[in-house]
Design a protein around this motif. Structure first.
Motif, short mmCIF file in Angstrom:
data_model
loop_
_atom_site.label_atom_id
_atom_site.label_comp_id
_atom_site.label_asym_id
_atom_site.label_seq_id
_atom_site.Cartn_x
_atom_site.Cartn_y
_atom_site.Cartn_z
N SER A 123 0.86 -1.18 0.00
CA SER A 123 0.00 0.00 0.00
C SER A 123 0.89 1.23 0.00
CB SER A 123 -0.94 0.01 1.21
OG SER A 123 -0.20 -0.05 2.42
N THR A 124 0.36 2.32 -0.53
CA THR A 124 1.16 3.55 -0.64
C THR A 124 0.26 4.77 -0.77
OG1 THR A 124 2.94 4.64 -1.86
CG2 THR A 124 1.34 3.40 -3.18
N ARG A 125 0.81 5.90 -0.39
CA ARG A 125 0.21 7.20 -0.69
C ARG A 125 0.85 7.79 -1.93
NH1 ARG A 125 0.42 9.56 5.27
NH2 ARG A 125 -1.67 9.03 5.94
N ALA A 126 2.00 7.27 -2.29
CA ALA A 126 2.77 7.81 -3.42
C ALA A 126 2.12 7.43 -4.74
CB ALA A 126 4.20 7.26 -3.36
N ARG B 126 6.11 4.23 -7.09
CA ARG B 126 6.29 3.11 -6.18
C ARG B 126 6.81 1.88 -6.91
NH1 ARG B 126 5.53 1.93 -0.69
NH2 ARG B 126 5.78 4.18 -0.70
#
Length: 93
Positions: free
Chosen positions: A19-22, A27
């Motif tokens: 999972s990521t906010r980027a 990513r």
């Protein structure tokens, strides 16, 4: 800014869930550059095969934890968008 849960197919055919906010492109590039020690660093190159966007990172992290515990068959049903198979596989336990 949203958040994502994502599945990568590694060079050995295995799957990695994160999972990521980027940005997803950033990513995946980080995984392919070996920026993260661990699972994908030894299984490059990786390809993005699934992603889902969430409004909150906490929701993306919860989805990541759920999917990480799934069988390979369930992950492949999700990746291919076969929701009938996903439901059948969920009932199997």
């Amino acid at each position: 800014m949203g958040a994502f849960v994502y599945i990568l197919r590694c060079s050995d055919g295995s799957y990695y869930t994160g999972s990521t906010r980027a940005s997803l492109d950033d990513r995946v590039a980080q995984h392919n550059a070996g920026s993260f020690d661990g699972y994908t660093a030894r299984r490059r190159p990786v390809n993005l095969v699934f992603h889902q966007e969430f409004d909150r990172i906490t929701d993306a992290i919860a989805a990541e934890r759920q999917v990480k515990n799934w069988s390979r068959a369930k992950k492949e049903a999700l990746i291919s968008g076969d929701f009938d198979a996903l439901r059948r596989l969920s009932k199997g336990k």
